[in-house]
Design an enzyme around this catalytic site. Structure first.
Site, PDB file in Angstrom:
ATOM      1  N   SER A  86       0.803  -1.219   0.000  1.00 16.53           N
ATOM      2  CA  SER A  86       0.000   0.000   0.000  1.00 16.53           C
ATOM      3  C   SER A  86       0.838   1.273   0.000  1.00 16.53           C
ATOM      4  O   SER A  86       0.334   2.339  -0.338  1.00 16.53           O
ATOM      5  CB  SER A  86      -0.944   0.019   1.207  1.00 16.53           C
ATOM      6  OG  SER A  86      -0.235   0.192   2.412  1.00 16.53           O
ATOM      7  N   LYS A 130       0.537   4.445   6.913  1.00 16.28           N
ATOM      8  CA  LYS A 130       0.033   5.268   5.807  1.00 16.28           C
ATOM      9  C   LYS A 130       0.656   6.650   5.921  1.00 16.28           C
ATOM     10  O   LYS A 130       1.367   6.968   6.871  1.00 16.28           O
ATOM     11  CB  LYS A 130      -1.493   5.408   5.872  1.00 16.28           C
ATOM     12  CG  LYS A 130      -2.279   4.115   5.889  1.00 16.28           C
ATOM     13  CD  LYS A 130      -2.266   3.394   4.566  1.00 16.28           C
ATOM     14  CE  LYS A 130      -3.098   2.114   4.650  1.00 16.28           C
ATOM     15  NZ  LYS A 130      -2.976   1.287   3.409  1.00 16.28           N
TER      16      LYS A 130
END
Length: 235
Positions: A35, A96
């Site tokens: 990701s 993230k």
């Protein structure tokens, strides 16, 4: 006998200090998914600064043994920081990039990021193909994205019309953050209801350094694979 006791005390004290240093100040984390490609790859091991944002209920593995509201010596992340946090739904450890701060309005339109109604600048860096960790060959465009505060980072996109490339406007509530992965078409992040906003009390720390990596770059279809990565944008 006394010498033995003094040595034993010194060794135990050193072990306690080392344990507290690792638990309260730094920790290492392994990247299990794609990701955050191209910034981070599967197999990267990171040093994470736990004191960057203070300490909360998830700062010590498994959560606090007592209820802790807010953060001790808490500090707000900066837009563009790469952070480790506990997933707000199931508690999994995630990583993230912070895109939206409390009060920000975040939207993605046709693959382009908008912050407070301003289109975030991006420029094409390269185009390449790589073999996904679990899957086939992905052909992506690599962009350099510049946030309003001047910080730059790299992202990759296969298309501007992916699943989460057109969103409503998200107004980030007080005490919460809007997270996005750098692999924009392969990241379950705040754009999707499975994660949503991330409370600041869920922060574990800021990713500061890639310690080492087991990642090997395999070119596909005659095109160059991913370029070298660094965390220089998140100091």
């Amino acid at each position: 006998m006394r010498l033995f006791r003094d040595v034993a005390i010194a060794v135990c004290a050193g072990m306690i200090v080392a344990f507290l240093f690792r638990s309260a100040a730094f920790a290492t984390y392994f990247i299990p998914s794609e990701s955050m490609v191209p910034t981070l790859q599967v197999g990267d091991h990171l040093a994470v600064s736990k004191f960057a944002y203070g300490w909360g209920r998830y700062s010590f593995g498994g959560g606090m043994p007592f209820q802790l509201n807010g953060r001790i010596l808490g500090a707000q992340p900066a837009s563009g920081d790469v952070v480790v946090f506990a997933h707000p739904v199931d508690g999994r450890t995630m990583i993230k990039r912070v895109i939206g701060l409390p009060g920000d309005r975040v939207q993605v339109r046709h693959g382009r990021l908008f912050l407070n109604e301003i289109k975030v600048e991006r420029r094409i860096d390269s185009r390449y193909s790589y073999r996904e960790y679990e899957g086939g060959v992905a052909t992506v465009t690599r962009y350099v994205e510049t946030l309003p505060n001047g910080r730059e980072h790299t992202i990759v996109q296969q298309s501007d019309q992916g699943l989460a490339e057109n969103t409503p406007v998200f107004e980030v509530p007080a005490g919460e953050l809007f997270m996005m992965g750098d692999n924009r078409d392969n990241s379950a992040d705040s754009r999707l209801p499975g994660m949503g906003y991330v409370p600041m009390e869920n922060l574990i720390g800021r990713a500061d350094t890639i310690l080492y990596s087991k990642y090997t770059c395999e070119p596909e279809q005659g095109l160059a694979c991913a370029l070298p990565r660094s965390l220089t944008a998140i100091e």
